[in-house]
Design a protein around this motif. Structure first.
Motif, PDB file in Angstrom:
ATOM      1  N   GLU A   1       0.793  -1.233   0.000  1.00 46.18           N
ATOM      2  CA  GLU A   1       0.000   0.000   0.000  1.00 46.18           C
ATOM      3  C   GLU A   1       0.823   1.280   0.000  1.00 46.18           C
ATOM      4  N   ILE A   2       2.091   1.208   0.435  1.00 46.09           N
ATOM      5  CA  ILE A   2       2.817   2.452   0.703  1.00 46.09           C
ATOM      6  C   ILE A   2       3.097   3.253  -0.558  1.00 46.09           C
ATOM      7  N   ALA A   3       3.262   2.607  -1.716  1.00 46.25           N
ATOM      8  CA  ALA A   3       3.524   3.360  -2.951  1.00 46.25           C
ATOM      9  C   ALA A   3       2.351   4.286  -3.266  1.00 46.25           C
ATOM     10  N   GLY A   4       1.121   3.798  -3.094  1.00 44.86           N
ATOM     11  CA  GLY A   4      -0.050   4.645  -3.324  1.00 44.86           C
ATOM     12  C   GLY A   4      -0.144   5.781  -2.330  1.00 44.86           C
ATOM     13  N   VAL A   5       0.229   5.517  -1.072  1.00 46.69           N
ATOM     14  CA  VAL A   5       0.230   6.575  -0.054  1.00 46.69           C
ATOM     15  C   VAL A   5       1.219   7.679  -0.431  1.00 46.69           C
ATOM     16  N   ILE A   6       2.416   7.296  -0.849  1.00 44.60           N
ATOM     17  CA  ILE A   6       3.442   8.280  -1.209  1.00 44.60           C
ATOM     18  C   ILE A   6       3.006   9.101  -2.420  1.00 44.60           C
ATOM     19  N   ARG A   7       2.412   8.455  -3.404  1.00 43.98           N
ATOM     20  CA  ARG A   7       1.969   9.183  -4.604  1.00 43.98           C
ATOM     21  C   ARG A   7       0.844  10.164  -4.270  1.00 43.98           C
ATOM     22  N   SER A   8      -0.077   9.768  -3.405  1.00 48.74           N
ATOM     23  CA  SER A   8      -1.162  10.679  -3.035  1.00 48.74           C
ATOM     24  C   SER A   8      -0.630  11.892  -2.284  1.00 48.74           C
TER      25      SER A   8
ATOM     26  N   ARG B   1      -5.187  18.752  -2.580  1.00 52.24           N
ATOM     27  CA  ARG B   1      -5.159  19.045  -1.149  1.00 52.24           C
ATOM     28  C   ARG B   1      -6.076  18.109  -0.365  1.00 52.24           C
ATOM     29  N   LYS B   2      -7.261  17.801  -0.932  1.00 55.11           N
ATOM     30  CA  LYS B   2      -8.186  16.892  -0.249  1.00 55.11           C
ATOM     31  C   LYS B   2      -7.607  15.486  -0.174  1.00 55.11           C
ATOM     32  N   GLU B   3      -6.948  15.053  -1.245  1.00 56.94           N
ATOM     33  CA  GLU B   3      -6.339  13.725  -1.231  1.00 56.94           C
ATOM     34  C   GLU B   3      -5.205  13.656  -0.216  1.00 56.94           C
ATOM     35  N   GLN B   4      -4.418  14.715  -0.145  1.00 57.87           N
ATOM     36  CA  GLN B   4      -3.334  14.751   0.833  1.00 57.87           C
ATOM     37  C   GLN B   4      -3.877  14.653   2.254  1.00 57.87           C
ATOM     38  N   GLN B   5      -4.920  15.431   2.548  1.00 56.51           N
ATOM     39  CA  GLN B   5      -5.478  15.411   3.904  1.00 56.51           C
ATOM     40  C   GLN B   5      -6.087  14.052   4.235  1.00 56.51           C
ATOM     41  N   LYS B   6      -6.781  13.437   3.268  1.00 52.23           N
ATOM     42  CA  LYS B   6      -7.404  12.134   3.523  1.00 52.23           C
ATOM     43  C   LYS B   6      -6.340  11.079   3.811  1.00 52.23           C
TER      44      LYS B   6
ATOM     45  N   LEU C   1       0.635  20.726   6.027  1.00 55.40           N
ATOM     46  CA  LEU C   1       1.010  22.025   5.470  1.00 55.40           C
ATOM     47  C   LEU C   1       2.329  21.932   4.709  1.00 55.40           C
ATOM     48  N   ILE C   2       3.255  21.098   5.184  1.00 54.03           N
ATOM     49  CA  ILE C   2       4.521  20.917   4.464  1.00 54.03           C
ATOM     50  C   ILE C   2       4.259  20.295   3.105  1.00 54.03           C
ATOM     51  N   TYR C   3       3.431  19.266   3.050  1.00 53.13           N
ATOM     52  CA  TYR C   3       3.143  18.620   1.762  1.00 53.13           C
ATOM     53  C   TYR C   3       2.367  19.555   0.825  1.00 53.13           C
ATOM     54  N   GLN C   4       1.494  20.379   1.377  1.00 54.89           N
ATOM     55  CA  GLN C   4       0.777  21.326   0.518  1.00 54.89           C
ATOM     56  C   GLN C   4       1.721  22.390  -0.041  1.00 54.89           C
ATOM     57  N   TRP C   5       2.659  22.854   0.768  1.00 57.30           N
ATOM     58  CA  TRP C   5       3.661  23.806   0.279  1.00 57.30           C
ATOM     59  C   TRP C   5       4.551  23.163  -0.773  1.00 57.30           C
ATOM     60  N   TYR C   6       4.862  21.898  -0.583  1.00 61.31           N
ATOM     61  CA  TYR C   6       5.649  21.111  -1.538  1.00 61.31           C
ATOM     62  C   TYR C   6       4.955  21.082  -2.897  1.00 61.31           C
TER      63      TYR C   6
ATOM     64  N   LEU D   1       7.216  14.313 -10.857  1.00 65.23           N
ATOM     65  CA  LEU D   1       7.359  12.950 -11.359  1.00 65.23           C
ATOM     66  C   LEU D   1       8.026  12.123 -10.268  1.00 65.23           C
ATOM     67  N   LEU D   2       7.439  10.979  -9.968  1.00 63.19           N
ATOM     68  CA  LEU D   2       7.939  10.194  -8.835  1.00 63.19           C
ATOM     69  C   LEU D   2       7.772   8.706  -9.115  1.00 63.19           C
ATOM     70  N   GLU D   3       8.793   7.935  -8.729  1.00 64.70           N
ATOM     71  CA  GLU D   3       8.741   6.480  -8.840  1.00 64.70           C
ATOM     72  C   GLU D   3       9.230   5.867  -7.525  1.00 64.70           C
ATOM     73  N   VAL D   4       8.486   4.889  -7.034  1.00 62.02           N
ATOM     74  CA  VAL D   4       8.909   4.108  -5.870  1.00 62.02           C
ATOM     75  C   VAL D   4       9.575   2.846  -6.405  1.00 62.02           C
ATOM     76  N   ASP D   5      10.883   2.756  -6.261  1.00 64.44           N
ATOM     77  CA  ASP D   5      11.633   1.661  -6.865  1.00 64.44           C
ATOM     78  C   ASP D   5      11.549   0.375  -6.054  1.00 64.44           C
ATOM     79  N   SER D   6      11.584   0.472  -4.734  1.00 58.77           N
ATOM     80  CA  SER D   6      11.555  -0.732  -3.914  1.00 58.77           C
ATOM     81  C   SER D   6      11.001  -0.401  -2.539  1.00 58.77           C
ATOM     82  N   VAL D   7      10.461  -1.433  -1.884  1.00 62.17           N
ATOM     83  CA  VAL D   7       9.878  -1.293  -0.552  1.00 62.17           C
ATOM     84  C   VAL D   7      10.283  -2.514   0.269  1.00 62.17           C
ATOM     85  N   ALA D   8      10.639  -2.289   1.528  1.00 64.10           N
ATOM     86  CA  ALA D   8      10.976  -3.393   2.422  1.00 64.10           C
ATOM     87  C   ALA D   8      10.415  -3.097   3.806  1.00 64.10           C
ATOM     88  N   HIS D   9       9.780  -4.104   4.407  1.00 65.71           N
ATOM     89  CA  HIS D   9       9.172  -3.963   5.730  1.00 65.71           C
ATOM     90  C   HIS D   9       9.942  -4.813   6.721  1.00 65.71           C
TER      91      HIS D   9
END
Length: 237
Positions: free
Chosen positions: A7-14, A20-25, A71-76, A84-92
Motif C-alpha cells: 500500500e505504501i507506494a499509493g500513499v506516497i503518490r497521493s 489538497r483533499k487527497e493529501q489530507q485524507k 502544510l509541508i506537503y501542501q507547500w511542496y 514525477l515520482l517512482e517508488v523503486d523498492s519497498v521493504a518492511h
C-alpha cells in the motif's frame, strides 16, 4: 495499512502528487495525530492535539503535528505542481516495525520558466510504523484517550508514527544549488578517496607498529583468558 509493502507506494503518490483533499485524507487515514516528520530542510516534532486561539478572534483551532505535516506537503505541491515520482523498492522490517522505500523524483519549481532547472533526486524514506487496534471506521484506538473503546475494536492496522527522508548530500544540494554544486561535491568525494589512498600508502608503517604493539598483545590476552575459562568450567564438572 493492512499490507504496508503493497500500500505504501499509493500513499506516497497521493501525498506528493494528489490534490489538497487527497493529501489530507491520506494523512488522516494513515498517519497518527502526533506523527513526526524529519527532512533535511524541515522538521516537525511529535505533539498531540492542542487548542490554539486565533489572535484577535474567539475562534479556537485544533492543531497537532500531523496538521503541520499536511502544510509541508501542501507547500511542496505549491512549489512544484508537477512532480514525477517512482517508488523503486519497498521493504518492511517487522522486527522494528520500519518500512523503507527507495524513491526517485523530479522536482520542478513552477516559477522557473520553461522548466530549465529540475532536481532529479534519489532518497530513502524511512517510515516508523505502529500496529494498533482500530474501531469500525478503521481509526486507531489510542491508549491515551480511547481505552473505553477497546471493546469495540475491529481488527488491527499499521499506522505511520513518523517519517524520515534520507538524502545523500549531493542529492539535496540539487534543491538549493542547482548550478553545478552537486557535481562539485562529487569531485570532492573523489578527492577525499584519493587522500585516503595516499594516507594509507604513506602511513602504513604506523599502522603496522600499532598492530604489533597494541592489537596483537590484546588479542593474545583475550585468547588466553578464554582458554582459562574453559579449563575452569571443565574442572567444575
Amino acid at each position: 495499512m493492512e499490507n504496508p509493502e503493497a500500500e505504501i507506494a499509493g500513499v506516497i503518490r497521493s501525498l506528493t502528487q494528489g490534490t489538497r483533499k487527497e493529501q489530507q485524507k491520506v494523512l488522516d487515514d494513515y498517519f497518527l495525530p502526533d506523527a513526526f516528520f524529519v527532512h533535511p530542510f524541515c522538521r516537525v516534532p511529535s505533539f498531540g492535539s492542542k487548542q490554539v486561539r486565533v489572535p484577535l478572534t474567539n475562534f479556537q483551532l485544533t492543531i497537532n503535528s500531523r496538521l503541520l505535516i499536511l502544510l509541508i506537503y501542501q507547500w511542496y505541491r505549491i512549489l512544484s505542481p508537477r512532480i514525477l515520482l517512482e517508488v523503486d523498492s519497498v521493504a518492511h522490517d517487522k522486527k522494528t516495525n520500519s518500512l523503507y522505500a527507495t524513491i526517485r523524483q523530479t522536482f520542478t519549481i513552477w516559477i522557473v520558466p520553461f522548466s530549465i532547472w529540475q532536481a532529479n533526486v534519489q532518497l530513502v524514506c524511512l517510515l516508523n510504523l505502529e500496529h494498533l487496534q482500530v474501531d469500525k471506521n478503521k481509526q486507531p484506538l489510542l491508549s491515551h484517550g480511547d481505552n473505553k473503546n477497546v471493546g469495540k475494536a475491529s481488527g488491527k492496522r499499521y499506522f505511520i508514527r513518523g517519517q524520515q527522508d534520507h538524502y545523500q548530500v549531493n542529492e539535496f544540494l540539487k534543491f538549493i544549488a542547482p548550478l553545478g554544486a552537486s557535481s562539485l561535491y562529487y569531485l570532492w568525494q573523489l578527492f577525499a578517496t584519493f587522500l585516503s589512498a595516499c594516507g594509507v600508502a604513506l602511513l602504513w608503517p604506523v599502522t603496522s607498529v600499532y598492530e604489533y604493539a597494541v592489537v596483537q598483545p590484546n588479542n593474545n590476552g583475550q585468547q588466553q583468558g578464554n582458554g582459562n575459562a574453559q579449563i575452569d568450567t571443565s574442572e567444575n564438572h
